[in-house]
Design an enzyme around this catalytic site. Structure first.
Site, PDB file in Angstrom:
ATOM      1  N   ASP A   1       0.196  -4.048   6.682  1.00  0.00           N
ATOM      2  CA  ASP A   1      -0.398  -3.327   8.765  1.00  0.00           C
ATOM      3  C   ASP A   1      -1.545  -3.439   8.608  1.00  0.00           C
ATOM      4  O   ASP A   1      -1.880  -3.673  10.419  1.00  0.00           O
ATOM      5  CB  ASP A   1       1.215  -2.115   8.632  1.00  0.00           C
ATOM      6  CG  ASP A   1       0.060  -0.812   8.620  1.00  0.00           C
ATOM      7  OD1 ASP A   1      -0.721  -0.886   7.091  1.00  0.00           O
ATOM      8  OD2 ASP A   1       0.484  -0.393   8.160  1.00  0.00           O
TER       9      ASP A   1
ATOM     10  N   ASP B   1       0.700  -0.986  -0.155  1.00  0.00           N
ATOM     11  CA  ASP B   1      -0.027   0.126   0.028  1.00  0.00           C
ATOM     12  C   ASP B   1       0.728   1.120  -0.215  1.00  0.00           C
ATOM     13  O   ASP B   1       2.016   0.920  -0.105  1.00  0.00           O
ATOM     14  CB  ASP B   1      -0.993  -0.223   1.529  1.00  0.00           C
ATOM     15  CG  ASP B   1      -2.071   1.108   1.405  1.00  0.00           C
ATOM     16  OD1 ASP B   1      -1.962   1.840   0.889  1.00  0.00           O
ATOM     17  OD2 ASP B   1      -2.844   0.981   1.716  1.00  0.00           O
TER      18      ASP B   1
END
Length: 895
Positions: free
Chosen positions: A623, A354
């Site tokens: 994450d 990301d």
């Protein structure tokens, strides 16, 4: 993804406790678990932990020294050695005359087993200790109430009767009966595959109709599931193997460690070498038996040959490499959770990530809170604050930015006083929006929703500008999207805000209430790239790693960031672009594009799978809760120490800081580990193949054994011991610049190129010894000598080949470790240089020490023979260099 069949016929007594607890009062459950709302005392918790063991699944039960000792001595190679030692015991000691009994061969074999086994045992213990020490740096913790105090404890210390607090982002640490809940939504995809979170409510018991669907009980949380939003408190009734997740894990596999392509490759290598041994040893036995007529000696020699072909140090070398690599990576802020993932880490050629926090600064700022007329309005910020402040899911960077901006511009204490939270509808990646319901001073209920532009427009029918509500016409929708596009082009990420008055009766709010909304404003955020991002991406490109962004954000914002950090933004695909495409078309799409936007978690995993099918080794860095599917799909999954529990659980490697620079260092260390492992495998394979050819030639033409079994075993022991230094070798910088994918397909070619080179010099040595040196020492050609002279002839020959064979085996490490010329253009590490040279010198001295020469039946060699060996070694290095150049004309890499 783990799934359980919950049909009645599959119910077992294991579910009876769950059914009882789900239907009984909370007080009864606390009594059953012998605990209170204040929690256990630390003393009682320690007793329960000692009695029932840690809260872990059975896969870790064998991580004890006794198991490691057993495992170290029962590798395929040590088993072969033990079998051969047993055969040698019978042929050399039990079934021979008393005067001929000799245990030296058996002792050497057992010594080799001992060295290999003990070294492997020590390395396995070091590996386990290293992993445990590293995991303690990033261990997942649980908030436990003990003696009426809430604090974080390691999850493995959770015991039955503990009172557990859970909140958004937590993984449920054990099976629990809820005692209290507040807007608690839980994702159970790890158990039943359902990706949409469901609400869990402590005060609702399962109905009679639900009683057999125990995974759907509203007041029960199961280990391994993930809290998406809200908070709750519960009492633990099952831990470890006794949880539902534990039973599923046991029923599916006793080992949940991901098997990498390198693991598979090592198995193939082991099978290849054992097959070679099974074929060559009998062949050597037959040739020597037929040509010499001494079948017992032929059998003993064949056994020794089989030992020489067995790379007993292979498990030790691999383990040593992994331990050394994990310790080195930890020094650079990279924690290796699963040792075998280091190989994939080094061979990865695509990294998917990301953009937020990895390429950007991990700090979002609310730049504008516009109404739909593009004017700054306080009311827009007030509503957005209520939405972000009162939602109980993971507060992402957007929520934090809103709350921070409101703290600077608004009287947030007054806002909290005027508005009370009633309910919420948590975010999910299909709706791409989230809502809270608040009540104002007039007891009016207001549903406040923020989300992605298209998804917000799709559920809105009105818009408010300057206090006036108007219909949301197609023309107005186009204008809103145009305004957003303009802000996106400025690098701003835009979220739409809407509301709905008196949406539903209290307690009945659901996704269906997110309809007929009134749009009220824009929230525009700035998430600038990191200053180091562009340089690091250039370095990763230089290292052969392609960065691909997989994000839920929109195309315009992602393109803006991509441009600033140097990514190719010519082609950008969204989730919808894959709709209706064939599998082959999708495989092509993932190759030609580096930026994928507006993706669901499942879409991220699908893209990674397509890249893997295209032959790439793929890493994924994530994450968040939404990253778990992609992390499980990737060859190597990477997370950060600040990630949510589910991400840290799914990760193979954890970075102590969310920075691609740390990742780059880790990749290069991974390639060093990969290179040194491949170095041993390729060099040993070529060396063994050369030895096979030499032994077959010598056995076919010599009237005596080319080397005695004991000598052959000592030779193998010396070489194998010196190879223990290879994990400490260096790799050329150019090697580290390119990802290397593990493949066994090229190994036979490597063997056929370089194995015969050593055989050529063995055969030259045979000729020199048989026709020149041995006749000089023994007094004539072999066929003309008396029996005693023939014995001298044979002992001189075996001593000569022993020295030359040892030197060529040690020098081949230098010759094949790098494409350049050894000692001149490339040099090994000090420890490799010392171990190989000193081992060769030690072996050379053996025939010249009278007592050792007598024991090993070596003849006395003339001093000038050492000069001849040196000349042969120089010629061997030159020929190997020529062959390397020929090999590299058709192959990209040597090692």
């Amino acid at each position: 993804m783990l799934k359980i069949n919950t049909s009645p016929k599959n119910q077992t007594n294991d579910t009876s406790l769950v059914k009882k607890i789900a239907r009984e009062d909370k007080v009864a459950t606390l009594y059953r678990m012998q605990t209170t709302l204040n929690g256990l005392t630390q003393e009682e918790a320690s007793k329960r932990l000692a009695k029932n063991g840690p809260n872990e699944i059975a896969v870790d039960k064998h991580n004890n020294k006794l198991h490691f000792l057993f495992e170290a001595f029962l590798t395929p190679f040590t088993i072969v050695l033990l079998i051969l030692a047993t055969m040698s015991l019978f042929t050399n000691y039990i079934f021979v005359a008393p005067s001929d009994k000799d245990l030296s061969t058996v002792i050497i074999m057992l010594t080799m087993v001992f060295i290999s086994g003990i070294t492997s045992f020590v390395q396995n213990v070091k590996t386990n200790d290293a992993v445990e020490a590293l995991l303690n740096m990033v261990s997942v913790t649980t908030n436990i109430r003990r003696s009426n105090q809430d604090r974080e404890y390691p999850t493995k210390e959770v015991v039955v009767g503990d009172i557990i607090n859970v909140a958004a982002g937590d993984m449920v640490p054990a099976d629990m009966r809820l005692l209290r809940s507040k807007d608690l939504f839980c994702s159970s995809s790890s158990l039943n595959g359902e990706s949409r979170p469901v609400e869990k409510i402590a005060n609702i018991k399962p109905t009679d109709a639900q009683i057999d669907e125990y995974l759907d009980y509203p007041n029960i949380l199961y280990e391994g599931t993930t809290i998406v939003s809200g908070s709750g408190m519960g009492v633990v009734f099952a831990t470890g193997d006794n949880t539902v997740f534990g039973r599923v894990a046991q029923s599916i596999s006793k080992n949940n460690i991901k098997e990498t392509t390198f693991d598979v490759g090592i198995k193939h290598i082991s099978e290849l070498l054992l097959t070679m041994t099974a074929v060559i040893a009998p062949l050597v036995f037959l040739i020597n038996g037929l040509t010499k007529g001494d079948w017992l000696s032929a059998l003993i020699f064949a056994i020794a040959t089989a030992v020489g072909l067995t790379p007993e140090m292979l498990p030790v070398i691999v383990t040593s490499n992994l331990v050394k690599g994990s310790v080195e990576m930890s020094k650079h802020g990279t924690i290796v959770k699963k040792m075998n993932s280091i190989q994939n880490f080094g061979s990865a050629d695509i990294l998917c990530t990301d953009k937020t926090g990895t390429l950007t600064q991990d700090k979002v700022v609310l730049e504008r809170h516009y109404n739909l007329a593009l004017k700054e309005k306080k009311h827009v910020l007030e509503l957005s604050y209520l939405n972000s402040y009162y939602q109980t899911g993971m507060k992402n960077l957007i929520d934090k930015a809103i709350i921070e901006a409101a703290g600077d511009e608004l009287d947030i204490n007054d806002l909290q006083h005027r508005y009370n939270k009633i309910d919420e509808i948590p975010f999910d990646f299909k709706r791409r929006r989230m809502s809270v319901v608040v009540a104002n001073d007039n007891n009016e209920h207001i549903l406040v929703t923020k989300g992605a532009a298209e998804e917000m427009i799709s559920c809105s029918t009105k818009m408010e500008v300057d206090g006036k509500v108007k219909p949301l016409t197609d023309q107005r929708k186009k204008q809103i999207l145009a305004d957003i596009a303009e802000m996106n082009d400025d690098g701003l990420r835009v979220v739409l805000l809407g509301y709905k008055m008196n949406p539903a009766p209290v307690g009945e709010f659901s996704v269906d209430d997110e309809s007929e909304l009134t749009l009220i404003g824009f929230l525009a955020f700035l998430d600038p790239p990191k200053e180091s991002a562009k340089a690091v991406i250039e370095n990763l490109k230089h290292d052969g790693i392609t960065i691909k962004i997989l994000t839920g954000d929109n195309a315009a914002v992602t393109r803006n960031v991509g441009l600033q950090v140097g990514l190719n933004v010519d082609t950008i695909y969204t989730d919808s672009d894959f709709a209706g495409k064939t599998h082959e078309e999708m495989k092509k799409m993932v190759e030609e594009c580096d930026i994928f936007v507006k993706l669901s978690p499942e879409s991220k995993a699908k893209i990674i799978q397509l890249l893997k099918e295209n032959g790439h080794t793929v890493g994924y860095m994530g994450d968040g809760i939404n990253d778990a599917p992609a992390m499980k799909s990737a060859d190597v999954s990477i997370s950060v120490d600040t990630a949510v529990d589910i991400a840290k659980k799914s990760a193979d490697i954890i970075l102590l800081h969310k920075d691609l620079l740390i990742l780059e260092n880790g990749v290069r260390i991974g390639r060093q580990i990969f290179g040194n492992t491949m170095k041993y495998i390729k060099i040993t394979l070529s060396s063994n193949f050369g030895n096979i050819l030499s032994i077959l030639v010598a056995s076919s033409f010599l009237p005596f054994l080319p080397m005695l079994p004991l000598q052959l075993l000592i030779l193998d022991l010396l070489y194998g011991t010196s190879c223990l230094s290879i994990p400490f070798d260096t790799m050329d910088k150019q090697y580290l610049d390119v990802p290397r994918k593990w493949s066994t397909r090229k190994l036979p070619k490597f063997m056929f190129y370089f194995g015969p080179v050593s055989s050529i010099f063995d055969i030259i040595t045979f000729a020199l010894l048989f026709f020149v040196i041995c006749p000089t020492v023994a007094g004539g050609q072999y066929s003309q000598l008396a029996a005693s002279q023939k014995t001298i002839f044979a002992t001189v020959f075996t001593a000569g080949w022993f020295i030359e064979s040892l030197w060529t085996q040690e020098i081949v490490i230098h010759a094949l470790r790098d494409p350049k010329i050894p000692f001149l253009q490339q040099r090994p590490s000090v420890i490799v240089a010392l171990s190989t040279i000193l081992t060769s010198i030690f072996g050379t001295v053996l025939p010249f020490v009278p007592s050792i020469a007598k024991m090993m039946k070596f003849g006395e060699l003339p001093g000038y023979y050492i000069i001849l060996v040196f000349i042969l070694l120089v010629m061997y290095i030159l020929l190997t260099t020529i062959i390397k150049k020929q090999y590299l004309k058709s192959e990209q890499f040597l090692i």
